[in-house]
Design an enzyme around this catalytic site. Sequence first.
Site, PDB file in Angstrom:
ATOM      1  N   HIS A   1     -60.604  37.731  43.539  1.00  0.00           N
ATOM      2  CA  HIS A   1     -59.855  36.702  44.272  1.00  0.00           C
ATOM      3  C   HIS A   1     -58.572  37.227  44.899  1.00  0.00           C
ATOM      4  O   HIS A   1     -58.157  36.733  45.952  1.00  0.00           O
ATOM      5  CB  HIS A   1     -59.484  35.549  43.332  1.00  0.00           C
ATOM      6  CG  HIS A   1     -60.648  34.714  42.909  1.00  0.00           C
ATOM      7  ND1 HIS A   1     -60.514  33.450  42.376  1.00  0.00           N
ATOM      8  CD2 HIS A   1     -61.992  34.958  42.923  1.00  0.00           C
ATOM      9  CE1 HIS A   1     -61.700  32.952  42.080  1.00  0.00           C
ATOM     10  NE2 HIS A   1     -62.621  33.847  42.382  1.00  0.00           N
TER      11      HIS A   1
ATOM     12  N   GLY B   1     -47.487  46.343  28.814  1.00  0.00           N
ATOM     13  CA  GLY B   1     -48.068  46.106  30.147  1.00  0.00           C
ATOM     14  C   GLY B   1     -47.071  45.467  31.093  1.00  0.00           C
ATOM     15  O   GLY B   1     -47.284  45.444  32.309  1.00  0.00           O
TER      16      GLY B   1
ATOM     17  N   ARG C   1     -60.997  31.609  51.641  1.00  0.00           N
ATOM     18  CA  ARG C   1     -59.803  31.103  50.956  1.00  0.00           C
ATOM     19  C   ARG C   1     -59.035  32.225  50.257  1.00  0.00           C
ATOM     20  O   ARG C   1     -57.802  32.178  50.181  1.00  0.00           O
ATOM     21  CB  ARG C   1     -60.174  29.994  49.964  1.00  0.00           C
ATOM     22  CG  ARG C   1     -60.969  30.433  48.759  1.00  0.00           C
ATOM     23  CD  ARG C   1     -61.436  29.211  47.961  1.00  0.00           C
ATOM     24  NE  ARG C   1     -62.030  29.562  46.676  1.00  0.00           N
ATOM     25  CZ  ARG C   1     -63.253  30.084  46.528  1.00  0.00           C
ATOM     26  NH1 ARG C   1     -64.006  30.352  47.577  1.00  0.00           N
ATOM     27  NH2 ARG C   1     -63.714  30.351  45.317  1.00  0.00           N
TER      28      ARG C   1
ATOM     29  N   GLY D   1     -43.468  46.022  31.675  1.00  0.00           N
ATOM     30  CA  GLY D   1     -42.539  46.841  32.466  1.00  0.00           C
ATOM     31  C   GLY D   1     -43.243  47.576  33.583  1.00  0.00           C
ATOM     32  O   GLY D   1     -42.790  47.585  34.741  1.00  0.00           O
TER      33      GLY D   1
ATOM     34  N   CYS E   1     -48.618  50.789  29.461  1.00  0.00           N
ATOM     35  CA  CYS E   1     -47.345  50.947  28.754  1.00  0.00           C
ATOM     36  C   CYS E   1     -47.479  50.211  27.431  1.00  0.00           C
ATOM     37  O   CYS E   1     -48.597  49.896  27.007  1.00  0.00           O
ATOM     38  CB  CYS E   1     -46.146  50.521  29.603  1.00  0.00           C
ATOM     39  SG  CYS E   1     -45.912  48.754  29.864  1.00  0.00           S
TER      40      CYS E   1
ATOM     41  N   HIS F   1     -45.057  56.591  27.201  1.00  0.00           N
ATOM     42  CA  HIS F   1     -45.382  56.927  25.808  1.00  0.00           C
ATOM     43  C   HIS F   1     -46.007  55.751  25.075  1.00  0.00           C
ATOM     44  O   HIS F   1     -46.831  55.926  24.189  1.00  0.00           O
ATOM     45  CB  HIS F   1     -44.115  57.394  25.078  1.00  0.00           C
ATOM     46  CG  HIS F   1     -43.001  56.405  25.148  1.00  0.00           C
ATOM     47  ND1 HIS F   1     -42.302  56.177  26.324  1.00  0.00           N
ATOM     48  CD2 HIS F   1     -42.478  55.555  24.226  1.00  0.00           C
ATOM     49  CE1 HIS F   1     -41.388  55.235  26.091  1.00  0.00           C
ATOM     50  NE2 HIS F   1     -41.486  54.838  24.836  1.00  0.00           N
TER      51      HIS F   1
HETATM   52  C1  RB5 Z   1     -41.474  51.574  25.662  1.00  0.00           C
HETATM   53  O1  RB5 Z   1     -40.920  51.535  24.383  1.00  0.00           O
HETATM   54  C2  RB5 Z   1     -41.790  50.168  26.144  1.00  0.00           C
HETATM   55  O2  RB5 Z   1     -40.599  49.490  26.388  1.00  0.00           O
HETATM   56  C3  RB5 Z   1     -42.667  50.222  27.380  1.00  0.00           C
HETATM   57  O3  RB5 Z   1     -43.823  50.937  27.095  1.00  0.00           O
HETATM   58  C4  RB5 Z   1     -43.175  48.885  27.902  1.00  0.00           C
HETATM   59  O4  RB5 Z   1     -43.707  48.124  26.885  1.00  0.00           O
HETATM   60  C5  RB5 Z   1     -42.268  48.122  28.738  1.00  0.00           C
HETATM   61  O5  RB5 Z   1     -42.632  47.044  29.218  1.00  0.00           O
END
Ligand code: RB5
Length: 156
Positions: free
Chosen positions: A98, A68, A133, A70, A65, A9
């Site tokens: 890379h 970014g 490399r 999680g 997310c 979300h």
């Molecule tokens: C959701 O509220 C949030 O925790 C998720 O989207 C993200 O940011 C987690 O890293």
Amino acid sequence: MRIALGCDHGGFPLKQRIVALVQAAGHEVVDCGTDSACSVDYPDYALKVGEKILSGAADRGVLLCGSGVGISVAANKIPGIRAGICHDTYSAHQGVEHDDMNVICLGARIVGEELAVELVAAFLKAQFTHEERHVRRLNKVLEIEREALEGKFKRN
Ligand code: RB5
């Protein structure tokens, strides 16, 4: 390419712009949800995108997310997935060139739509260089992954 696209979300506000960009760049979107702003759990969408790549149903992935963070942590638990949060265009292409990054992760609460579009465009255009490399370093990453799967690393 077929691009698996997944978001929670928190990432959902960016989704339609990214779908439009991927299609306008001549690629196919493999939609892994979510489809609304209702609260969901980001690991579920990291897994869906990872599975599409591992099965060959997608070539690369885009995960969105809130931050970014999680969704990239979750994606990187899947062997074979090399996900990076890229909130600058240099990393968005250099991560592929890379590091053979196969999933880009964006935080929709961090970057605006226009930057997000540029980031994904840079990711899609980039190719792994296959320079010695970079191949050597990638092989070292893959060796860590193999060893982890064999149970080498134990946490006390
Ligand atoms: C959701 O509220 C949030 O925790 C998720 O989207 C993200 O940011 C987690 O890293």
